[in-house]
Design a protein around this motif. Structure first.
Motif, PDB file in Angstrom:
ATOM      1  N   PRO A  41       0.486  -1.796  -0.041  1.00 12.53           N
ATOM      2  CA  PRO A  41       0.077  -0.098  -0.476  1.00 12.53           C
ATOM      3  C   PRO A  41       0.590   1.012  -0.294  1.00 12.53           C
ATOM      4  O   PRO A  41       0.435   2.377  -0.945  1.00 12.53           O
ATOM      5  N   ALA A  42       1.850   1.186   0.945  1.00  9.83           N
ATOM      6  CA  ALA A  42       2.627   2.315   0.357  1.00  9.83           C
ATOM      7  C   ALA A  42       3.929   3.042  -0.957  1.00  9.83           C
ATOM      8  O   ALA A  42       4.024   3.746  -0.629  1.00  9.83           O
ATOM      9  N   ARG A  43       3.096   1.370  -1.426  1.00 10.21           N
ATOM     10  CA  ARG A  43       4.449   1.794  -2.305  1.00 10.21           C
ATOM     11  C   ARG A  43       3.084   2.420  -3.943  1.00 10.21           C
ATOM     12  O   ARG A  43       2.246   1.653  -4.388  1.00 10.21           O
ATOM     13  N   THR A  44       2.871   3.936  -4.391  1.00  5.55           N
ATOM     14  CA  THR A  44       1.321   3.673  -4.980  1.00  5.55           C
ATOM     15  C   THR A  44       2.611   4.566  -6.245  1.00  5.55           C
ATOM     16  O   THR A  44       3.002   5.042  -6.830  1.00  5.55           O
ATOM     17  N   VAL A  45       1.165   5.510  -6.765  1.00  8.78           N
ATOM     18  CA  VAL A  45       1.592   5.772  -8.481  1.00  8.78           C
ATOM     19  C   VAL A  45       0.468   7.100  -8.223  1.00  8.78           C
ATOM     20  O   VAL A  45      -0.753   7.160  -8.032  1.00  8.78           O
ATOM     21  N   VAL A  46       0.861   8.099  -9.295  1.00 13.09           N
ATOM     22  CA  VAL A  46       0.079   9.392  -9.470  1.00 13.09           C
ATOM     23  C   VAL A  46       0.079   9.569 -10.640  1.00 13.09           C
ATOM     24  O   VAL A  46       0.904   9.630 -11.631  1.00 13.09           O
ATOM     25  N   LEU A  47      -0.890   9.316 -11.565  1.00 12.97           N
ATOM     26  CA  LEU A  47      -1.449   9.383 -13.000  1.00 12.97           C
ATOM     27  C   LEU A  47      -1.991  10.765 -13.354  1.00 12.97           C
ATOM     28  O   LEU A  47      -3.069  11.205 -13.016  1.00 12.97           O
ATOM     29  N   ARG A  48      -1.853  11.147 -14.393  1.00 15.03           N
ATOM     30  CA  ARG A  48      -2.846  12.323 -15.383  1.00 15.03           C
ATOM     31  C   ARG A  48      -3.395  12.005 -15.602  1.00 15.03           C
ATOM     32  O   ARG A  48      -3.692  10.442 -15.903  1.00 15.03           O
TER      33      ARG A  48
END
Length: 539
Positions: A41-48
């Motif tokens: 859960p602490a490995r995340t990604v923000v997508l445009r």
């Protein structure tokens, strides 16, 4: 014809496989692992917005249901709100934040349903051989064997075996930033808003908590990042828990609220850029080609853009034969974009992390610091924006018929509603990624009339004939409007959604020349090269 070999089954490799399948190109994905990812859960990604649209086209999934779209963004310094952005109908598009393993699972599900993609798990590449007609990779493991492909793409991460086997240098800077990271379920007073908090007033002595980021995930989960001071000091579980309790108490103006700790880690940011992204029939993409991530920027988001850029070019080469200038443009375009972002980060590092700099010389410069950091997190400005291909080798030459619109040549197009050739109304982004160029006529009023009433009227027959005669497959679309484009203008759009050019009216010769340049000029030039090689061989 042999499939394209993709080494690595992370988000970039799986996205590339699905993007090629959308163009009827078969692939083999060589996965070093067992075919599933450990939940982190602490490995995340923000997508445009554009990369989210890309992934939703390829997976058929509503990623908004798997992640969290931010309601807004706040920048705080000590106790003061420096800036605030509200996302939604009247504001910019909201970024999408989700756990990386959730994204990978969605991609794997789509791949499992795609007959053109073959997965080979427990397959580690240890040798690559290539010749004029193709490339061969050897894998070791239970099913160790030789795999034959038309091309090979290394999407195998920062320690890329493909990059090493091709002897590609990977210079850069190590440990540009370090962050302690935690994912926890907790109720915070800024529900749905991402937060950048600099110099919080409750911080302990020293720089240990000089910058904190909070980003919401679904189901009441938050990812928190604490910028660590330079060095390699060990982050122990005890110090991390103390940091969590102190931060939560500070944000709630009281005692530490109840929380559930789900995952922790230390995230170290490196900045590296591979010297070459192509060696013959072998390419690299994603973390194998670049690393970036300081100031909240997203390396995976750029890796997905690598896949989108390369997929349509490999599709053209696979279906229509060698298109060397087109394949060369992948490195020219994508490496230039990443290099520009790394240069911007290198220039900002002394200012934003130097502990003085502008702030000691210019009153109020701290606000400028916060704006720069927000740009990185929100995908804006030189730190955060993905960049365009205005200097692309595929850009057509100047034309008197070219007109300016709000989208600059080489930049991603706006997602307007268009009418497809079958008369259906779709979004422009829905037509991307099929390997075809898009020709968009701006014709106000067509949205309220049945297609049969205007398809044979005005400039449509002439434009349809021009599109049919183009040197590359193209689809004709009609839009009632486009930002900055006057009526009867014609836009040429690449398969990956970047604007080639816009013309004032129907100009068949100019449209043909622009389409030919977008394909690398290969329709005529490579035929001449083949004839020259044949003559040379005859001698």
């Amino acid at each position: 014809m042999d499939p394209v070999i993709i080494v690595g089954a992370g988000p970039v490799g799986l996205t590339l496989a699905l993007a090629l399948a959308r163009q009827d190109v078969p692939t083999v994905v060589l996965d070093e692992g067992p075919g599933k990812d450990e939940p982190r859960p602490a490995r995340t990604v923000v997508l445009r917005e554009d990369t989210t649209a890309l992934l939703e086209r390829l997976t058929g999934a509503d990623l908004g249901e798997l992640g969290a779209r931010w309601a807004g963004w706040r920048s705080l310094r000590r106790k003061q709100v420096i800036s605030e952005v509200v996302f939604g109908e009247d504001g910019p598009d909201a970024p999408l934040h989700l756990a990386q393993h959730v994204l990978t699972d969605a991609l794997r599900t789509a791949v499992a349903a795609q007959p053109l993609v073959k997965m080979a798990v427990d397959s580690r590449v240890d040798a690559i051989e290539q010749e004029r007609s193709g490339v061969t990779a050897h894998t070791r493991g239970p099913g160790g064997t030789w795999w034959r492909g038309s091309h090979l793409v290394g999407c195998d991460g920062t320690r890329s075996t493909v990059r090493k086997l091709q002897d590609i240098r990977f210079p850069g800077r190590t440990a540009v930033e370090r962050h302690a990271v935690a994912a926890l379920r907790v109720e915070l007073p800024f529900e749905g808003h991402a937060l950048l908090h600099r110099m919080p007033p409750w911080r302990q002595s020293g720089p240990s908590a000089a910058e904190i980021t909070a980003r919401p995930l679904p189901d009441g989960v938050w990812r928190l990042d604490w910028l660590l001071p330079p060095g390699k000091d060990l982050v122990t579980p005890e110090t991390l828990v103390a940091r969590i309790r102190e931060t939560l108490a500070g944000w709630t103006d009281g005692a530490t609220p109840a929380y559930e700790l789900l995952d922790t880690g230390v995230h170290t940011v490196h900045h590296r850029l591979a010297r070459r992204w192509r060696v013959g029939r072998v390419f690299i993409a994603g973390d194998a080609a670049h690393q970036l991530g300081a100031f909240g920027t997203q390396g995976l988001d750029e890796g997905l853009r690598d896949a989108d850029n390369l997929a349509w070019k490999l599709g053209v080469a696979w279906h229509r034969g060698p298109h060397e200038p087109l394949l060369d443009s992948y490195q020219a375009e994508r490496r230039a974009v990443i290099a520009a972002r790394l240069r911007a980060a290198d220039q900002a590092l002394p200012v934003l992390r130097g502990g003085g700099g502008l702030r000691t010389l210019m009153p109020g410069a701290g606000r400028g610091h916060d704006a720069l950091l927000a740009d990185g997190h929100l995908g804006r400005g030189p730190l955060g924006a993905s960049g365009g291909y205005d200097d692309s080798p595929l850009a057509p030459g100047p034309s008197e018929a070219e007109i300016p619109v709000e989208t600059a040549p080489g930049a991603p197009v706006a997602d307007v509603r268009v009418t497809a050739e079958d008369g259906s109304f779709v979004r422009l982004r829905d037509r991307l990624g099929r390997g075809a160029l898009l020709v968009v006529l701006i014709a106000p009023g067509t949205g309220v009339w049945d297609r049969k009433h205007w398809v044979s009227a005005g400039v449509m027959p002439r434009l349809a004939a021009a599109v049919t005669a183009l040197p590359h497959p193209a689809e004709l679309l009609v839009a009632e409007s486009y930002p900055g484009a006057p009526a009867h203008s014609v836009l040429l759009v690449r398969p990956d959604g970047h604007l080639v050019t816009a013309f004032g009216g129907v100009r068949p010769a100019d449209l043909y020349a622009a389409a030919e340049a977008t394909g690398g000029g290969t329709a005529r030039e490579e035929a001449e090269e083949e004839k020259a090689e044949a003559r040379s061989g005859a001698r």
